[in-house]
Design an enzyme around this catalytic site. Structure first.
Site, PDB file in Angstrom:
ATOM      1  N   THR A  13      24.873 -15.049  -0.647  1.00  0.00           N
ATOM      2  CA  THR A  13      23.588 -15.265  -1.172  1.00  0.00           C
ATOM      3  C   THR A  13      22.565 -14.278  -1.272  1.00  0.00           C
ATOM      4  O   THR A  13      22.012 -14.133  -2.254  1.00  0.00           O
ATOM      5  CB  THR A  13      22.963 -16.501  -0.707  1.00  0.00           C
ATOM      6  OG1 THR A  13      23.861 -17.637  -0.783  1.00  0.00           O
ATOM      7  CG2 THR A  13      21.621 -16.901  -1.213  1.00  0.00           C
ATOM      8  N   ASP A  60      31.672 -14.649  -3.138  1.00  0.00           N
ATOM      9  CA  ASP A  60      31.151 -15.751  -2.401  1.00  0.00           C
ATOM     10  C   ASP A  60      32.018 -15.950  -1.064  1.00  0.00           C
ATOM     11  O   ASP A  60      33.280 -15.896  -1.193  1.00  0.00           O
ATOM     12  CB  ASP A  60      31.251 -17.044  -3.446  1.00  0.00           C
ATOM     13  CG  ASP A  60      30.317 -18.366  -2.595  1.00  0.00           C
ATOM     14  OD1 ASP A  60      30.874 -18.753  -1.502  1.00  0.00           O
ATOM     15  OD2 ASP A  60      29.653 -19.009  -3.361  1.00  0.00           O
ATOM     16  N   SER A  61      31.433 -16.059  -0.080  1.00  0.00           N
ATOM     17  CA  SER A  61      32.164 -16.051   1.325  1.00  0.00           C
ATOM     18  C   SER A  61      33.363 -17.007   1.403  1.00  0.00           C
ATOM     19  O   SER A  61      34.091 -17.078   2.163  1.00  0.00           O
ATOM     20  CB  SER A  61      31.219 -16.039   2.353  1.00  0.00           C
ATOM     21  OG  SER A  61      30.943 -17.094   2.834  1.00  0.00           O
ATOM     22  N   SER A  62      33.251 -18.153   0.367  1.00  0.00           N
ATOM     23  CA  SER A  62      34.310 -19.166   0.348  1.00  0.00           C
ATOM     24  C   SER A  62      35.410 -18.397  -0.076  1.00  0.00           C
ATOM     25  O   SER A  62      36.661 -19.093   0.241  1.00  0.00           O
ATOM     26  CB  SER A  62      33.843 -20.118  -0.526  1.00  0.00           C
ATOM     27  OG  SER A  62      32.424 -20.590  -0.367  1.00  0.00           O
ATOM     28  N   THR A  81      26.966 -16.833   4.032  1.00  0.00           N
ATOM     29  CA  THR A  81      26.981 -17.785   5.264  1.00  0.00           C
ATOM     30  C   THR A  81      28.082 -18.636   5.457  1.00  0.00           C
ATOM     31  O   THR A  81      28.231 -18.966   6.707  1.00  0.00           O
ATOM     32  CB  THR A  81      25.607 -18.507   5.163  1.00  0.00           C
ATOM     33  OG1 THR A  81      25.537 -19.281   4.047  1.00  0.00           O
ATOM     34  CG2 THR A  81      24.349 -17.443   5.437  1.00  0.00           C
ATOM     35  N   ASP A  82      28.771 -18.975   4.498  1.00  0.00           N
ATOM     36  CA  ASP A  82      29.569 -20.041   4.551  1.00  0.00           C
ATOM     37  C   ASP A  82      30.870 -19.790   5.516  1.00  0.00           C
ATOM     38  O   ASP A  82      31.280 -20.630   6.309  1.00  0.00           O
ATOM     39  CB  ASP A  82      30.254 -20.473   3.340  1.00  0.00           C
ATOM     40  CG  ASP A  82      29.310 -21.390   2.308  1.00  0.00           C
ATOM     41  OD1 ASP A  82      28.217 -21.850   2.730  1.00  0.00           O
ATOM     42  OD2 ASP A  82      29.555 -21.361   1.090  1.00  0.00           O
ATOM     43  N   THR A 135      28.782 -20.818  15.005  1.00  0.00           N
ATOM     44  CA  THR A 135      29.165 -21.589  13.936  1.00  0.00           C
ATOM     45  C   THR A 135      27.919 -21.885  12.879  1.00  0.00           C
ATOM     46  O   THR A 135      26.929 -22.036  13.362  1.00  0.00           O
ATOM     47  CB  THR A 135      29.650 -23.198  14.629  1.00  0.00           C
ATOM     48  OG1 THR A 135      30.238 -23.907  13.814  1.00  0.00           O
ATOM     49  CG2 THR A 135      28.495 -23.850  15.286  1.00  0.00           C
ATOM     50  N   GLN A 183      35.729 -31.766  18.521  1.00  0.00           N
ATOM     51  CA  GLN A 183      34.748 -31.884  17.143  1.00  0.00           C
ATOM     52  C   GLN A 183      33.294 -31.632  17.683  1.00  0.00           C
ATOM     53  O   GLN A 183      32.122 -31.600  16.877  1.00  0.00           O
ATOM     54  CB  GLN A 183      34.741 -33.319  16.587  1.00  0.00           C
ATOM     55  CG  GLN A 183      36.146 -33.460  15.860  1.00  0.00           C
ATOM     56  CD  GLN A 183      36.453 -34.761  15.468  1.00  0.00           C
ATOM     57  OE1 GLN A 183      35.481 -35.577  15.062  1.00  0.00           O
ATOM     58  NE2 GLN A 183      38.002 -35.036  15.411  1.00  0.00           N
ATOM     59  N   CYS A 184      33.076 -31.978  18.930  1.00  0.00           N
ATOM     60  CA  CYS A 184      31.747 -31.581  19.634  1.00  0.00           C
ATOM     61  C   CYS A 184      31.384 -29.996  19.509  1.00  0.00           C
ATOM     62  O   CYS A 184      32.042 -29.377  20.155  1.00  0.00           O
ATOM     63  CB  CYS A 184      31.530 -32.132  20.897  1.00  0.00           C
ATOM     64  SG  CYS A 184      31.696 -33.723  20.987  1.00  0.00           S
TER      65      CYS A 184
HETATM   66  N1  ASP Z   1      28.305 -19.757  -0.899  1.00  0.00           N
HETATM   67  C1  ASP Z   1      27.244 -18.694  -0.172  1.00  0.00           C
HETATM   68  C2  ASP Z   1      28.433 -17.826   0.608  1.00  0.00           C
HETATM   69  O1  ASP Z   1      28.854 -17.881   1.645  1.00  0.00           O
HETATM   70  C3  ASP Z   1      26.449 -19.211   0.562  1.00  0.00           C
HETATM   71  C4  ASP Z   1      25.328 -18.201   1.327  1.00  0.00           C
HETATM   72  O2  ASP Z   1      25.731 -16.934   1.325  1.00  0.00           O
HETATM   73  O3  ASP Z   1      24.463 -18.325   2.012  1.00  0.00           O
HETATM   74  O4  ASP Z   1      28.794 -16.724  -0.038  1.00  0.00           O
END
Ligand code: ASP
Length: 336
Positions: free
Chosen positions: A12, A57-59, A89-90, A160, A271-272
């Site tokens: 982002t 996009d980090s996805s 951030t992802d 995380t 999961q916690c």
């Molecule tokens: N979808 C974005 C990414 O991970 C989200 C971000 O950067 O905040 O590239």
């Protein structure tokens, strides 16, 4: 004067609006950075930026990009005092975890950061995240892979992503923050990893077949039996609480046994976000222990996944991987 290398991978922070939503645009972030006087202030560290191609996009990050970033740090290691990795951030917590293992004997700061709002927009958190990360990288007090976000410096492999829209997007639930960026940059010295004395080296990762299963009430484990082939090297099971699985602890047994017979390493995480897995504390986790699963302790799933990739890429056999999954390699877990 300290010199910092910025590796811009996407995210982002440098995105712009398109018809299909936010997407990175080559050259755009640099153009926007050139308008920020602080980045060129006399007392600000010198920096160079390498823009990766394609910006992602980090996805869409894969092992290929992790290797590319690690290689670039390796190639530029002697020329710079520290590194800042600009990242979406992802999956930033996964990349931070992976780099913490891949950069062996690291003795310089590597700080990952990004933002929730693009640098070019009003109320963006990018400016502070970028400037503070460069300053942390230049101070040289940390010798490890960190993630800086929303005023906090955290150990990368303990992080995380916690919030999809808050400025405090990351948490480090099982390890205190390493430093705060208030009026001063304030470190908790006792918490920092000591600089390594060995020779720095980059361990590239291989595309090892691993998996993650998250259990839930009513889970039909037989559906997962088909992925438990001899190809699968390791699996992280995200269990309830301290390592518990449904069905009185027995429901998973057929597939766990199949995995064990195939030599697949089974790692139990929780999961916690906060606390640790203790196999055998409840009847519902004894079966996992009996089947040879190892405890992920207080490791995040992100760190467990990255560590499996790393250990198998180092050529470790399954027994060694099991032993090392329960040992602290880079500050990613608190040993029992
Ligand atoms: N979808 C974005 C990414 O991970 C989200 C971000 O950067 O905040 O590239």
């Amino acid at each position: 004067m300290k010199k910092i290398c910025i590796l811009y991978t996407g995210g982002t922070i440098g995105m712009t609006k398109t018809e299909k939503g936010y997407a990175p645009k080559p050259g755009y972030l640099r153009q926007k950075m050139e308008t920020i006087d602080d980045l060129y202030h006399d007392s600000f560290p010198a920096w160079d930026m390498i823009e990766l191609s394609p910006l992602l996009d980090s996805s869409n990050m894969t092992i290929r990009e992790w290797n590319r970033v690690a290689d670039l740090i390796g190639e530029n290691y002697d020329a710079y005092d520290g590194f800042v990795v600009l990242h979406g951030t992802d999956t930033m917590a996964y990349t931070a975890s992976a780099l913490s293992f891949m950069l062996e004997n690291l003795a310089k700061p590597v700080i990952l950061t990004g933002s929730q709002i693009p640098l070019s927009e009003i109320r963006s958190d990018a400016r502070d995240n970028l400037i503070a990360s460069i300053l942390f990288a230049a101070e040289g007090r940390v010798n490890e892979v960190c993630l800086y976000f929303g005023g906090r410096l955290m150990r990368g492999n303990r992080t995380t992503k916690y919030s999809a829209d808050g400025f405090g997007a990351f948490r480090s639930p099982n390890y205190p923050y390493l430093a705060d960026a208030g009026i001063d940059l304030r470190y908790s010295d006792m918490l920092l990893n000591a600089p390594s004395k060995g020779a720095f080296a980059v361990r590239r990762l291989e595309s090892v077949p691993i998996g993650v299963i998250k259990v839930f009430p009513g889970i039909q484990f037989e559906l997962f039996a088909s992925i438990m082939t001899e190809k699968l090297k390791g699996i992280v099971i995200e269990t309830f609480g301290a390592g518990n699985i449904p069905g009185h602890g027995d429901a998973l047994l057929p597939i766990i046994k199949k995995a064990a017979a195939n030599g697949t390493v089974i790692v139990v995480c929780s999961q916690c976000p906060q606390g640790r897995v203790v196999l055998g504390a409840y009847e519902t986790s004894s079966a996992l222990k009996a089947a040879g699963a190892v405890s992920g302790g207080d490791m995040t799933t992100e760190a467990a996944v990255a560590k499996l990739y790393y250990l198998f890429s180092c050529g470790c056999d399954a027994e060694t991987v099991k032993a090392k999954m329960e040992a602290d390699l880079r500050g990613e877990l608190t040993e029992a």
